[in-house]
Design a protein around this motif. Structure first.
Motif, PDB file in Angstrom:
ATOM      1  N   ALA A 214       6.623  -0.523   6.483  1.00 38.48           N
ATOM      2  CA  ALA A 214       7.020   0.822   5.943  1.00 38.48           C
ATOM      3  C   ALA A 214       7.366   1.736   6.995  1.00 38.48           C
ATOM      4  O   ALA A 214       7.819   2.843   6.820  1.00 38.48           O
ATOM      5  N   ILE A 215       6.891   1.583   8.171  1.00 45.78           N
ATOM      6  CA  ILE A 215       7.213   2.433   9.414  1.00 45.78           C
ATOM      7  C   ILE A 215       8.716   2.186   9.952  1.00 45.78           C
ATOM      8  O   ILE A 215       9.371   3.057  10.276  1.00 45.78           O
ATOM      9  N   LYS A 216       8.953   0.802  10.172  1.00 46.97           N
ATOM     10  CA  LYS A 216      10.024   0.288  10.770  1.00 46.97           C
ATOM     11  C   LYS A 216      11.229   0.703  10.212  1.00 46.97           C
ATOM     12  O   LYS A 216      12.064   1.118  10.303  1.00 46.97           O
ATOM     13  N   TYR A 217      11.124   0.520   8.593  1.00 47.55           N
ATOM     14  CA  TYR A 217      12.425   0.684   7.763  1.00 47.55           C
ATOM     15  C   TYR A 217      12.220   2.053   6.887  1.00 47.55           C
ATOM     16  O   TYR A 217      12.007   2.299   5.697  1.00 47.55           O
ATOM     17  N   ASN A 218      11.922   3.072   7.947  1.00 46.66           N
ATOM     18  CA  ASN A 218      11.873   4.520   7.332  1.00 46.66           C
ATOM     19  C   ASN A 218      12.926   5.293   8.133  1.00 46.66           C
ATOM     20  O   ASN A 218      12.557   5.361   9.591  1.00 46.66           O
ATOM     21  N   ASP A 219      13.541   6.190   7.623  1.00 44.13           N
ATOM     22  CA  ASP A 219      14.460   7.130   8.289  1.00 44.13           C
ATOM     23  C   ASP A 219      14.118   8.567   8.265  1.00 44.13           C
ATOM     24  O   ASP A 219      14.766   9.569   8.505  1.00 44.13           O
ATOM     25  N   LYS A 220      12.796   8.695   7.710  1.00 39.57           N
ATOM     26  CA  LYS A 220      12.181  10.047   7.471  1.00 39.57           C
ATOM     27  C   LYS A 220      11.694  10.681   8.774  1.00 39.57           C
ATOM     28  O   LYS A 220      11.212   9.824   9.407  1.00 39.57           O
ATOM     29  N   THR A 221      11.603  12.208   9.037  1.00 37.72           N
ATOM     30  CA  THR A 221      10.868  12.602   9.900  1.00 37.72           C
ATOM     31  C   THR A 221       9.392  12.370   9.873  1.00 37.72           C
ATOM     32  O   THR A 221       8.718  12.243  11.020  1.00 37.72           O
ATOM     33  N   GLU A 222       8.847  12.360   8.832  1.00 39.08           N
ATOM     34  CA  GLU A 222       7.570  12.255   8.641  1.00 39.08           C
ATOM     35  C   GLU A 222       7.446  11.008   7.795  1.00 39.08           C
ATOM     36  O   GLU A 222       7.996  10.882   6.447  1.00 39.08           O
ATOM     37  N   ILE A 223       6.581   9.908   8.107  1.00 45.65           N
ATOM     38  CA  ILE A 223       6.257   8.587   7.404  1.00 45.65           C
ATOM     39  C   ILE A 223       4.905   8.959   6.642  1.00 45.65           C
ATOM     40  O   ILE A 223       3.984   9.216   7.437  1.00 45.65           O
ATOM     41  N   ASN A 224       5.125   8.754   5.316  1.00 46.84           N
ATOM     42  CA  ASN A 224       3.954   8.759   4.463  1.00 46.84           C
ATOM     43  C   ASN A 224       3.897   7.481   3.764  1.00 46.84           C
ATOM     44  O   ASN A 224       4.671   6.934   3.149  1.00 46.84           O
ATOM     45  N   ILE A 225       2.734   7.180   4.027  1.00 45.00           N
ATOM     46  CA  ILE A 225       2.075   5.728   3.214  1.00 45.00           C
ATOM     47  C   ILE A 225       0.925   6.129   2.335  1.00 45.00           C
ATOM     48  O   ILE A 225      -0.208   6.526   2.981  1.00 45.00           O
ATOM     49  N   GLN A 226       1.126   5.666   1.083  1.00 46.44           N
ATOM     50  CA  GLN A 226      -0.159   6.141   0.129  1.00 46.44           C
ATOM     51  C   GLN A 226      -0.599   4.745  -0.281  1.00 46.44           C
ATOM     52  O   GLN A 226       0.084   3.799  -0.616  1.00 46.44           O
ATOM     53  N   ILE A 227      -1.880   4.559  -0.036  1.00 43.55           N
ATOM     54  CA  ILE A 227      -2.492   3.041  -0.620  1.00 43.55           C
ATOM     55  C   ILE A 227      -3.497   3.498  -1.534  1.00 43.55           C
ATOM     56  O   ILE A 227      -4.468   4.226  -1.573  1.00 43.55           O
ATOM     57  N   LYS A 228      -3.156   2.840  -2.722  1.00 41.55           N
ATOM     58  CA  LYS A 228      -4.260   2.812  -3.850  1.00 41.55           C
ATOM     59  C   LYS A 228      -4.708   1.643  -3.996  1.00 41.55           C
ATOM     60  O   LYS A 228      -4.212   0.685  -4.273  1.00 41.55           O
ATOM     61  N   ILE A 229      -5.995   1.494  -4.503  1.00 39.11           N
ATOM     62  CA  ILE A 229      -6.778   0.321  -4.934  1.00 39.11           C
ATOM     63  C   ILE A 229      -7.522   0.719  -6.097  1.00 39.11           C
ATOM     64  O   ILE A 229      -8.359   1.627  -5.925  1.00 39.11           O
ATOM     65  N   LYS A 230      -7.387  -0.290  -7.179  1.00 34.72           N
ATOM     66  CA  LYS A 230      -8.338  -0.029  -8.288  1.00 34.72           C
ATOM     67  C   LYS A 230      -8.723  -1.651  -8.798  1.00 34.72           C
ATOM     68  O   LYS A 230      -8.002  -2.575  -8.389  1.00 34.72           O
ATOM     69  N   GLU A 231      -9.841  -1.610  -9.749  1.00 37.02           N
ATOM     70  CA  GLU A 231     -10.037  -2.884 -10.492  1.00 37.02           C
ATOM     71  C   GLU A 231      -9.124  -2.990 -11.874  1.00 37.02           C
ATOM     72  O   GLU A 231      -9.027  -2.092 -12.492  1.00 37.02           O
ATOM     73  N   ILE A 232      -8.593  -4.197 -11.917  1.00 35.28           N
ATOM     74  CA  ILE A 232      -7.983  -4.457 -13.172  1.00 35.28           C
ATOM     75  C   ILE A 232      -8.309  -5.756 -13.859  1.00 35.28           C
ATOM     76  O   ILE A 232      -8.947  -6.483 -13.192  1.00 35.28           O
ATOM     77  N   ILE A 233      -7.951  -5.745 -15.185  1.00 34.52           N
ATOM     78  CA  ILE A 233      -8.307  -7.294 -16.031  1.00 34.52           C
ATOM     79  C   ILE A 233      -6.909  -7.634 -16.247  1.00 34.52           C
ATOM     80  O   ILE A 233      -6.093  -6.799 -17.113  1.00 34.52           O
ATOM     81  N   GLU A 234      -6.590  -8.879 -16.129  1.00 34.93           N
ATOM     82  CA  GLU A 234      -5.397  -9.656 -16.426  1.00 34.93           C
ATOM     83  C   GLU A 234      -5.618 -10.986 -16.982  1.00 34.93           C
ATOM     84  O   GLU A 234      -6.185 -11.793 -16.260  1.00 34.93           O
ATOM     85  N   GLU A 235      -5.329 -11.197 -18.319  1.00 33.90           N
ATOM     86  CA  GLU A 235      -5.470 -12.557 -18.870  1.00 33.90           C
ATOM     87  C   GLU A 235      -7.034 -12.782 -18.688  1.00 33.90           C
ATOM     88  O   GLU A 235      -7.264 -13.810 -18.474  1.00 33.90           O
ATOM     89  N   ASN A 236      -7.864 -11.906 -19.091  1.00 33.70           N
ATOM     90  CA  ASN A 236      -9.473 -12.093 -18.918  1.00 33.70           C
ATOM     91  C   ASN A 236      -9.890 -12.388 -17.697  1.00 33.70           C
ATOM     92  O   ASN A 236     -11.104 -12.893 -17.656  1.00 33.70           O
ATOM     93  N   HIS A 237      -9.254 -12.136 -16.712  1.00 34.00           N
ATOM     94  CA  HIS A 237      -9.616 -12.115 -15.221  1.00 34.00           C
ATOM     95  C   HIS A 237      -9.788 -11.076 -14.425  1.00 34.00           C
ATOM     96  O   HIS A 237      -8.798  -9.937 -14.566  1.00 34.00           O
ATOM     97  N   LYS A 238     -10.575 -10.823 -13.653  1.00 40.75           N
ATOM     98  CA  LYS A 238     -10.837  -9.545 -12.950  1.00 40.75           C
ATOM     99  C   LYS A 238     -10.191  -9.729 -11.749  1.00 40.75           C
ATOM    100  O   LYS A 238     -10.270 -10.720 -10.873  1.00 40.75           O
ATOM    101  N   TYR A 239      -9.204  -8.494 -11.241  1.00 46.95           N
ATOM    102  CA  TYR A 239      -8.569  -8.545 -10.052  1.00 46.95           C
ATOM    103  C   TYR A 239      -8.530  -7.199  -9.309  1.00 46.95           C
ATOM    104  O   TYR A 239      -8.892  -6.083 -10.129  1.00 46.95           O
ATOM    105  N   PHE A 240      -8.374  -7.043  -8.056  1.00 44.38           N
ATOM    106  CA  PHE A 240      -8.250  -6.068  -7.533  1.00 44.38           C
ATOM    107  C   PHE A 240      -6.809  -5.572  -7.081  1.00 44.38           C
ATOM    108  O   PHE A 240      -6.047  -6.727  -6.581  1.00 44.38           O
ATOM    109  N   LYS A 241      -6.160  -4.554  -7.492  1.00 45.58           N
ATOM    110  CA  LYS A 241      -4.907  -4.099  -7.169  1.00 45.58           C
ATOM    111  C   LYS A 241      -4.724  -3.123  -6.021  1.00 45.58           C
ATOM    112  O   LYS A 241      -5.378  -2.138  -6.161  1.00 45.58           O
ATOM    113  N   PHE A 242      -3.958  -3.684  -5.250  1.00 43.72           N
ATOM    114  CA  PHE A 242      -3.426  -2.857  -3.994  1.00 43.72           C
ATOM    115  C   PHE A 242      -2.134  -2.321  -4.297  1.00 43.72           C
ATOM    116  O   PHE A 242      -1.283  -3.087  -4.258  1.00 43.72           O
TER     117      PHE A 242
END
Length: 381
Positions: free
Chosen positions: A280-308
């Protein structure tokens, strides 16, 4: 007229037939037209671990063949009845002995017919092929094991050869220029840049060797998978990235309602986070590099996952490249900056956690606005 000599000869012939019948190294059943066992040899009794009286008079299909194979054999018998020219058939089935020992038998079914072409009797011979089957299965597993090992070795070889060639070419070009510029006072700044380039390429080679080692040990590390808190690992990765890129104008934020994210993983999870953040840093041509990380819990096909979700404001990835970036040897741009090796490793690591990874646009349909790397990892049950 009773002829004692004739009776003796008949008895002797019967004894000879019985002797041959029982000496054969085959399982032999003689059935009537309805499939009832009329006669059985010693080999069959040994295999079924019973005496012949327990078999004679029984329906061969019901007594000998497991239920899940009966229908197939019944169709064979019906085909015999309908087709007067058909007299032979072969099939392989398991059998269960009286003492519940399973064996694999290769059967040969032959029909004897009257002049009217009706079935009079059925001869069923069988050979115990259990050992051969086990050897074949073992050989097949061994072949598969060596095929996987060969594919893996080829993968590592190609992966290493591709990146190490790029590194060596870069170092060679830099040293060639250094030899030209070294005595030119006006090129001191350029010489410094070339030395830094060589140092960077050496560091890249070290990372390459480290990654190859990690890939080669990936299957073994399955045994080291344990319960960990992914948020703690992510924090350690962010701290490392901030220290490594102190000269960059970098902002990394984490959004999650969760205090902890308990998953089964190992220490390679930190490599996963760091690899995606570095890209995300190497392949970035902006003067300011912004990285946003979101983490939440989801249910998919009756199974619980963490989504990053790791969202950047970099140069982005076109749709036709979104799958290729996870393939070995992918080149991000014409300058030959490879990101495919790292992401090939990332994908294999996530897969070893029974998870998935893919990339989407930060803003759907506008890939140049940045990328969103999405990881799903099963939650602890």
């Amino acid at each position: 007229m009773n002829n004692p000599q004739f009776k003796d000869e008949s008895y002797n012939e019967k004894q000879k037939i019985d002797s041959i019948f029982n000496s054969l190294d085959l399982i032999i059943f003689l059935l009537d037209s309805k499939g009832i066992i009329l006669r059985v040899n010693r080999k069959a009794c040994e295999l079924f671990e019973c005496i012949k009286e327990e078999l004679i008079g029984q329906n061969w299909l019901k007594k000998v063949i497991p239920s899940n194979y009966k229908e197939r054999l019944l169709k064979r018998f019906k085909a015999f009845s309908k087709n007067s020219n058909k007299s032979e058939s072969r099939i392989r089935t398991p059998i269960i002995s009286k003492n519940e020992n399973e064996r694999i038998i290769k059967w040969h079914i032959t029909t004897l017919r009257k002049k009217s072409r009706e079935i009079s009797e059925i001869i069923i011979s069988g050979r115990n092929v259990t050992k051969q089957n086990r050897i074949k299965s073992k050989l097949k597993r061994s072949e598969e094991k060596y095929r996987i090992a060969y594919d893996r070795a080829s993968f590592y070889k190609d992966l290493f050869a591709h990146d190490i060639n790029n590194i060596l070419n870069n170092i060679k070009s830099a040293t060639d220029l250094l030899s030209i510029f070294q005595n030119n006072p006006k090129k001191q700044k350029k010489n410094k840049e070339l030395i830094e380039l060589i140092e960077n390429q050496v560091s890249r080679a070290e990372r390459l060797i480290s990654n190859v080692q990690k890939l080669s040990k990936l299957d073994k590390t399955q045994n080291s998978i344990k319960e960990i808190d992914a948020i703690e690992v992510l924090k350690a990765s962010i701290d490392y990235i901030k220290m490594a890129f102190q000269d960059s104008k970098l902002r990394i934020s984490v959004e999650t309602p969760l205090n902890s994210v308990q998953i089964y993983a190992n220490n390679l999870l930190q490599d996963v986070f760091e690899n995606i953040l570095i890209n995300a840093i190497k392949y970035n041509d902006k003067t300011e590099i912004n990285i946003q990380i979101k983490i939440k819990e989801i249910i998919e096909e009756n199974h619980k996952y963490f989504k990053f979700e790791i969202i950047d404001n970099g140069i982005g990835i076109p749709d036709n490249m979104k799958e290729k970036v996870f393939h070995m040897g992918f080149l991000k741009d014409k300058g030959g900056k490879g990101m495919g090796f790292g992401l090939a490793l990332v994908k294999r690591v996530i897969k070893s956690y029974k998870g998935r990874i893919w990339v989407e646009d930060k803003i759907q349909g506008e890939y140049t606005q940045g990328s969103n790397f999405i990881i799903l990892i099963p939650a602890l049950k």
